[in-house]
Write a protein that holds these residues in place. Structure first.
Motif, PDB file in Angstrom:
ATOM      1  N   ALA A  89       5.760  13.208   4.506  1.00 51.13           N
ATOM      2  CA  ALA A  89       4.898  13.163   5.693  1.00 51.13           C
ATOM      3  C   ALA A  89       3.426  13.257   5.312  1.00 51.13           C
ATOM      4  O   ALA A  89       3.034  14.043   4.444  1.00 51.13           O
ATOM      5  CB  ALA A  89       5.264  14.296   6.643  1.00 51.13           C
ATOM      6  N   ALA A  90       2.626  12.434   5.980  1.00 54.30           N
ATOM      7  CA  ALA A  90       1.157  12.497   5.878  1.00 54.30           C
ATOM      8  C   ALA A  90       0.663  12.473   4.433  1.00 54.30           C
ATOM      9  O   ALA A  90      -0.152  13.307   4.027  1.00 54.30           O
ATOM     10  CB  ALA A  90       0.638  13.733   6.601  1.00 54.30           C
ATOM     11  N   VAL A  91       1.151  11.521   3.678  1.00 55.67           N
ATOM     12  CA  VAL A  91       0.659  11.362   2.306  1.00 55.67           C
ATOM     13  C   VAL A  91      -0.786  10.877   2.385  1.00 55.67           C
ATOM     14  O   VAL A  91      -1.071   9.860   3.017  1.00 55.67           O
ATOM     15  CB  VAL A  91       1.517  10.346   1.522  1.00 55.67           C
ATOM     16  N   GLY A 105      -3.312   3.062   0.285  1.00 57.14           N
ATOM     17  CA  GLY A 105      -4.161   2.655   1.397  1.00 57.14           C
ATOM     18  C   GLY A 105      -5.297   3.625   1.665  1.00 57.14           C
ATOM     19  O   GLY A 105      -5.566   4.548   0.877  1.00 57.14           O
ATOM     20  N   ALA A 106      -5.936   3.449   2.832  1.00 57.35           N
ATOM     21  CA  ALA A 106      -7.152   4.204   3.157  1.00 57.35           C
ATOM     22  C   ALA A 106      -6.934   5.292   4.199  1.00 57.35           C
ATOM     23  O   ALA A 106      -7.864   6.049   4.508  1.00 57.35           O
ATOM     24  CB  ALA A 106      -8.229   3.233   3.645  1.00 57.35           C
ATOM     25  N   THR A 107      -5.721   5.400   4.769  1.00 54.14           N
ATOM     26  CA  THR A 107      -5.453   6.418   5.787  1.00 54.14           C
ATOM     27  C   THR A 107      -4.147   7.126   5.470  1.00 54.14           C
ATOM     28  O   THR A 107      -3.270   6.562   4.805  1.00 54.14           O
ATOM     29  CB  THR A 107      -5.345   5.775   7.178  1.00 54.14           C
ATOM     30  N   ASP A 149       0.807  -1.213   0.000  1.00 60.28           N
ATOM     31  CA  ASP A 149       0.000   0.000   0.000  1.00 60.28           C
ATOM     32  C   ASP A 149       0.840   1.262   0.000  1.00 60.28           C
ATOM     33  O   ASP A 149       0.398   2.306  -0.499  1.00 60.28           O
ATOM     34  CB  ASP A 149      -0.934   0.015   1.212  1.00 60.28           C
ATOM     35  N   LEU A 150       2.021   1.207   0.587  1.00 54.94           N
ATOM     36  CA  LEU A 150       2.901   2.385   0.665  1.00 54.94           C
ATOM     37  C   LEU A 150       4.091   2.156  -0.252  1.00 54.94           C
ATOM     38  O   LEU A 150       5.102   1.573   0.144  1.00 54.94           O
ATOM     39  CB  LEU A 150       3.339   2.630   2.115  1.00 54.94           C
ATOM     40  N   GLN A 151       3.960   2.607  -1.470  1.00 52.19           N
ATOM     41  CA  GLN A 151       4.930   2.254  -2.502  1.00 52.19           C
ATOM     42  C   GLN A 151       5.982   3.343  -2.706  1.00 52.19           C
ATOM     43  O   GLN A 151       5.697   4.542  -2.580  1.00 52.19           O
ATOM     44  CB  GLN A 151       4.223   1.969  -3.819  1.00 52.19           C
TER      45      GLN A 151
END
Length: 435
Positions: A422-424, A385-387, A364-366
């Motif tokens: 940060a905070a993508v 992802g969703a968050t 999810d975090l590519q």
């Protein structure tokens, strides 16, 4: 004697210009940029669908591109399937089996439309399919410049060909087969066509793409050639490389609904599908990720169906892949956010670097990286992802290195060892240049 020698040299020089080299194709270095009509033809929204395709709408699209996107490099106005079909979707050709424009859709004809598009400093593209049209076979059309007819170039026994099985396979051992393709492309060239998308390419159609490529060479008019399907089978990627300038590596981006696309219907599939194609291509062979649903999210007209955050992730992903950048949607209603995303010169430069990325981290975090010919590195992170999430990139370069955010177009400072986005946001991305 000297005069005779001069004449011989002149003749040889002339022949070197007019005779196309065997197996060659028109070289293109940069991925093309433009627009395609299919997203609007595929929609179920009122006012769109297959009946949308006509001369007036293509002129409107060309005008909008010229005023809003041309300065950033977008030049190709590509007419997709249906330009030679009736409103009832019956395809037709002339007496020689050459596709001709439907008179209801294009009453002025393609040459007049091409002239208008060219007057705006743009280029015109047309759609074709692999295999021999059954309509051409049934009327046994005479092939220009030969004593052959269409049924002479059909493979025996008759074998369905292309992604729909709707055309007949061509027997390319018959020289008249190449002459047939030459006649089509010569007609396109006489109209002023600059691009050809050949759709329905299967593992059985490499010879078709080779024939289209040779026909373009024989026409002496530069045309970008895309081999298309949903997707083209990866098994023939290397075989197509000598002939096609680009190849479709994924399914249709369209959702076939009331918007252009949705994130879940097709967009996010690209992140899973592209890695299997990396390494297949040569230096002038572009992975085509299909059109970008970046056009209009406000006001009148069809909506893209994805958010601004998702639209930016599309632009970033296509650019990291060095894919052709072409809009799918009604650019007549192009909104300000789409213009900003599509015309960012620092992101376009990543696309035109012409190199392919490596997926460093999946899931999810590519994290994806690629190196440009000038030695600089680019890195992109994606949150599928969703968050919201922080995503760290290993810079992979000794010492402190400057990092620049290419979407925001601002320097972030110097970093040693790693940099963290940060905070993508969900479905969001960051794109940076390292060094």
């Amino acid at each position: 004697m000297k005069r005779l020698l001069f004449v011989v040299i002149a003749v040889l020089a002339f022949l070197s210009v007019v005779v196309a080299p065997a197996g060659a194709r028109t070289p293109f270095v940069k991925p093309f940029m433009g627009w395609s009509s299919w997203s609007l033809e595929s929609s179920t929204r009122a006012g769109y669908g297959t009946s949308w395709l006509n001369e007036s709408h293509i002129r409107d699209a060309a005008s909008a591109m010229a005023s809003k996107l041309k300065s950033a490099g977008y030049t190709y106005v590509n007419i997709d399937s249906g330009w030679n079909a009736s409103q009832s979707w019956v395809f037709h050709t002339d007496v020689n089996g050459i596709p001709d424009p439907d008179p209801t859709r294009f009453p002025s004809g393609i040459p007049a439309l091409a002239s208008y598009v060219h007057s705006l400093g743009l280029k015109l593209g047309l759609y074709a399919v692999t295999g021999l049209e059954k309509e051409v076979y049934d009327k046994n059309a005479p092939i220009l410049g030969t004593s052959c007819r269409a049924q002479d170039i059909a493979y025996r026994p008759l074998t369905p060909s292309n992604g729909w099985g709707g055309n007949w396979k061509v027997d390319f051992t018959n020289p008249c087969a190449q002459k047939y393709y030459d006649s089509i492309v010569a007609r396109f060239a006489s109209w002023g066509v600059d691009f050809v998308k050949v759709d329905g390419t299967t593992a059985d159609n490499v010879a078709d793409i080779a024939a289209w490529s040779a026909a373009i060479d024989h026409s002496r008019r530069p045309m970008w050639l895309t081999a298309s399907a949903w997707p083209v089978p990866r098994s023939i990627g290397a075989a197509l490389a000598p002939y096609a300038n680009g190849v479709r590596v994924d399914t249709d981006i369209e959702c076939y609904c009331e918007t252009v696309s949705t994130w879940d219907s097709s967009v996010k599939a690209r992140w899973a599908d592209l890695p299997g194609w990396l390494g297949v291509f040569g230096p002038q062979y572009r992975p085509d990720l299909d059109s970008m649903p970046i056009s209009n999210n406000t006001g009148s007209g069809i909506q893209d169906g994805i958010s601004d955050v998702e639209r930016q992730s599309v632009m970033t992903f296509w650019s990291m892949a060095s894919s052709p950048l072409y809009v799918g949607g009604d650019i007549y209603f192009l909104d300000a956010s789409a213009v900003s995303i599509l015309t960012n010169p620092e992101v376009i430069a990543v696309d035109h670097a012409g190199t392919y990325p490596t997926r460093v981290r999946g899931g999810d975090l590519q994290v994806w990286k690629k190196r440009a010919p000038d030695g600089r590195w680019y890195a992109a992170v994606y949150n599928l992802g969703a968050t919201p999430a922080d995503i760290t990139v290993d810079l992979g370069i000794p010492g402190a290195r400057p990092v620049r955010d290419l979407v925001a177009r601002k320097d972030l400072g110097r970093f040693r060892g790693s940099w963290t986005a940060a905070a993508v946001p969900p479905h969001g991305s960051r794109l940076v240049r390292i060094g």
